[in-house]
Write an enzyme that holds these catalytic residues in place. Structure first.
Site, mmCIF file in Angstrom:
data_model
loop_
_atom_site.group_PDB
_atom_site.id
_atom_site.type_symbol
_atom_site.label_atom_id
_atom_site.label_comp_id
_atom_site.label_asym_id
_atom_site.label_seq_id
_atom_site.Cartn_x
_atom_site.Cartn_y
_atom_site.Cartn_z
ATOM 1 N N HIS A 162 33.417 43.101 44.135
ATOM 2 C CA HIS A 162 34.290 42.898 44.993
ATOM 3 C C HIS A 162 34.716 43.818 46.034
ATOM 4 O O HIS A 162 34.785 45.027 45.660
ATOM 5 C CB HIS A 162 35.732 42.482 44.246
ATOM 6 N N HIS B 54 45.052 38.101 35.369
ATOM 7 C CA HIS B 54 43.499 38.166 35.091
ATOM 8 C C HIS B 54 43.135 37.511 33.616
ATOM 9 O O HIS B 54 42.166 36.921 33.640
ATOM 10 C CB HIS B 54 42.979 39.266 35.429
ATOM 11 N N HIS C 66 33.079 40.452 34.153
ATOM 12 C CA HIS C 66 31.836 40.670 34.703
ATOM 13 C C HIS C 66 31.005 41.920 34.014
ATOM 14 O O HIS C 66 31.068 43.017 34.254
ATOM 15 C CB HIS C 66 32.174 41.397 36.150
ATOM 16 N N SER D 208 34.441 35.525 37.639
ATOM 17 C CA SER D 208 35.296 35.985 36.519
ATOM 18 C C SER D 208 35.118 34.848 35.337
ATOM 19 O O SER D 208 35.635 33.882 35.637
ATOM 20 C CB SER D 208 36.788 36.087 36.881
ATOM 21 N N ASN E 136 44.242 28.597 37.682
ATOM 22 C CA ASN E 136 45.631 28.524 37.768
ATOM 23 C C ASN E 136 46.228 28.146 39.046
ATOM 24 O O ASN E 136 45.465 27.775 39.871
ATOM 25 C CB ASN E 136 46.227 30.138 37.760
ATOM 26 N N TYR F 19 37.762 44.617 46.798
ATOM 27 C CA TYR F 19 39.078 45.335 46.460
ATOM 28 C C TYR F 19 38.343 46.506 45.091
ATOM 29 O O TYR F 19 39.276 47.552 45.028
ATOM 30 C CB TYR F 19 40.105 44.461 45.597
ATOM 31 N N GLU F 20 37.260 46.539 44.731
ATOM 32 C CA GLU F 20 36.949 47.307 43.829
ATOM 33 C C GLU F 20 36.539 48.682 44.789
ATOM 34 O O GLU F 20 36.117 49.625 44.156
ATOM 35 C CB GLU F 20 35.679 47.006 43.152
ATOM 36 N N ALA G 216 36.302 32.130 39.893
ATOM 37 C CA ALA G 216 37.725 31.678 39.544
ATOM 38 C C ALA G 216 38.568 31.757 40.599
ATOM 39 O O ALA G 216 38.620 32.577 41.395
ATOM 40 C CB ALA G 216 38.185 32.567 38.180
ATOM 41 N N MET H 220 39.112 35.940 45.492
ATOM 42 C CA MET H 220 38.915 37.209 46.351
ATOM 43 C C MET H 220 37.357 37.411 46.104
ATOM 44 O O MET H 220 36.965 38.867 46.118
ATOM 45 C CB MET H 220 39.547 38.420 45.116
ATOM 46 N N SER H 221 36.294 36.518 46.385
ATOM 47 C CA SER H 221 35.094 36.827 46.731
ATOM 48 C C SER H 221 34.374 35.841 47.351
ATOM 49 O O SER H 221 34.923 35.171 48.202
ATOM 50 C CB SER H 221 34.728 36.806 45.029
HETATM 51 O O1 LIG Z 1 34.639 36.947 40.963
HETATM 52 P P1 LIG Z 1 35.856 36.073 40.917
HETATM 53 O O2 LIG Z 1 36.069 35.741 42.323
HETATM 54 O O3 LIG Z 1 35.497 34.679 40.168
HETATM 55 O O4 LIG Z 1 36.959 36.611 40.497
HETATM 56 C C1 LIG Z 1 38.507 36.238 40.689
HETATM 57 C C2 LIG Z 1 39.099 36.907 41.815
HETATM 58 C C3 LIG Z 1 39.366 38.260 41.090
HETATM 59 O O5 LIG Z 1 38.418 38.880 41.057
HETATM 60 C C4 LIG Z 1 39.846 37.971 39.526
HETATM 61 C C5 LIG Z 1 41.238 37.600 39.507
HETATM 62 O O6 LIG Z 1 41.559 37.017 38.330
HETATM 63 O O7 LIG Z 1 39.254 36.690 39.308
HETATM 64 N N1 LIG Z 2 43.599 35.428 45.388
HETATM 65 C C1 LIG Z 2 43.741 34.846 43.988
HETATM 66 N N2 LIG Z 2 42.598 34.980 43.091
HETATM 67 C C2 LIG Z 2 42.364 34.188 42.323
HETATM 68 N N3 LIG Z 2 41.448 34.166 41.030
HETATM 69 C C3 LIG Z 2 41.967 33.351 40.224
HETATM 70 N N4 LIG Z 2 43.170 33.041 40.425
HETATM 71 C C4 LIG Z 2 43.423 33.405 41.712
HETATM 72 C C5 LIG Z 2 44.595 33.415 42.606
HETATM 73 O O1 LIG Z 2 45.546 32.680 42.228
HETATM 74 N N5 LIG Z 2 44.675 33.897 43.715
#
Ligand SMILES: O=P(O)(O)O[C@@H]1C[C@H](O)[C@@H](CO)O1
Ligand SMILES: Nc1nc2[nH]cnc2c(=O)[nH]1
Length: 294
Positions: A87, A258, A65, A34, A244, A89-90, A117, A220-221
């Site tokens: 992802h 986000h 993305h 991200s 964060n 979750y999509e 991220a 989340m990936s």
């Molecule tokens: O694709 P990533 O893992 O970098 O994305 C992170 C996880 C969520 O998709 C999103 C949350 O802000 O960023």
């Molecule tokens: N699950 C999760 N995914 C993230 N992606 C970017 N920041 C976060 C977070 O705090 N938690």
């Protein structure tokens, strides 16, 4: 009935289509997390394809993305870069989220670089820091949500692949050395990434649990991509950009969103790009020691 040969054909069709559309023959693949799509900007002599034009490719639905596959040259190495990942979750199956990884294998890629991220749980990791992924906890995988579930495709790798060294140690050491030479070593450290399903961020109780388990950063990936890459013998390097701090206390009024995640990506884009570019430039493309090579 699930027939591995038919499924294998799907990866092959996509790889054949891409080969027919570009002269680039990538050795390295990069998946942009991200807000990290700018990693593709460093590629020279680009050929790029919208995911919607690539047969068999899923579509990106998440802001930050772009949904584009970019081929190009970087410091003497041929690369392919995913500007946007898929992802769970999509609503994609894990097979779909990891589809490009097997296509990369068929294209001849030897090394996969994954970026994401993530939120930090470790006290020593601040927003803007870069965590070199040493290991992961694949929470969906632990409860059976695994892209390797179903009949094993022996053409890609073994039924029971090892995951004990899935983040290549030599590349981790090289990245740390490069960070020192760039003068950004204070921003970079190794740690453990955990994948949760998302799309919601963590509750405070969940954050405390992850912290107690020894997780340094959560996202989340990434873990399913790394499992599939390791299964088919790709060498993997991974990094998390800490965007964060995960809120772990009921007294803390901070909250994550986000937009903020993408903003930190923009702020650190140059540093991440320089680190990845230098790593690709200096990596030995012929040294590909993994447990699961087929
Ligand atoms: O694709 P990533 O893992 O970098 O994305 C992170 C996880 C969520 O998709 C999103 C949350 O802000 O960023
Ligand atoms: N699950 C999760 N995914 C993230 N992606 C970017 N920041 C976060 C977070 O705090 N938690």
């Amino acid at each position: 009935d699930f027939r591995p040969d038919d499924v294998h054909d799907e990866y092959q069709k996509t790889a054949d289509w891409l080969r027919s559309q570009t002269k680039h023959r990538p050795q390295v693949a990069i998946i942009c997390g991200s807000g990290l799509g700018m990693l593709a900007d460093a590629l020279k002599c680009q050929d790029s394809f919208a995911y919607s034009d690539i047969p068999g490719f899923p579509q990106s639905t998440v802001q930050g993305h772009a949904g584009r596959l970019v081929f190009g040259e970087l410091k003497g190495k041929t690369c392919v870069c995913m500007q946007g990942r898929f992802h769970m979750y999509e609503g994609h199956s894990l097979c779909k989220t990891t589809f490009p990884v097997r296509v990369f294998k068929l294209l001849g890629v030897k090394t996969l670089i994954v970026t994401n991220a993530a939120g930090s749980l470790a006290d020593g990791l601040q927003p803007g820091d870069i965590m070199i992924i040493k290991d992961h906890v694949n929470f969906p995988g632990l409860v059976g949500l695994n892209p390797l579930s179903g009949p094993n495709d022996d053409k890609f790798g073994p039924r029971f692949p090892a995951m004990s060294d899935c983040y290549n140690k030599d590349l981790r050491c090289l990245a740390m050395e490069i960070a020192k030479q760039m003068g950004v070593a204070s921003l970079v450290q190794e740690g453990v990434y955990a994948m949760v399903g998302g799309p919601n961020f963590e509750s405070i109780a969940e954050a405390k649990l992850l912290h107690q388990l020894g997780v340094d950063a959560v996202g989340m990936s990434t873990a399913p991509e790394v499992v599939v890459a390791t299964h088919c013998g790709l060498r993997v390097f991974g990094l998390s950009l800490i965007t964060n701090k995960v809120v772990k206390s009921y007294e803390d009024s901070d909250s994550v969103n986000h937009e903020g995640v993408l903003e930190v990506g923009r702020l650190r884009s140059q540093t991440v790009q320089q680190l990845v570019t230098e790593l690709i430039s200096r990596m030995d493309i012929n040294n590909n020691s993994t447990n699961n090579t087929v």
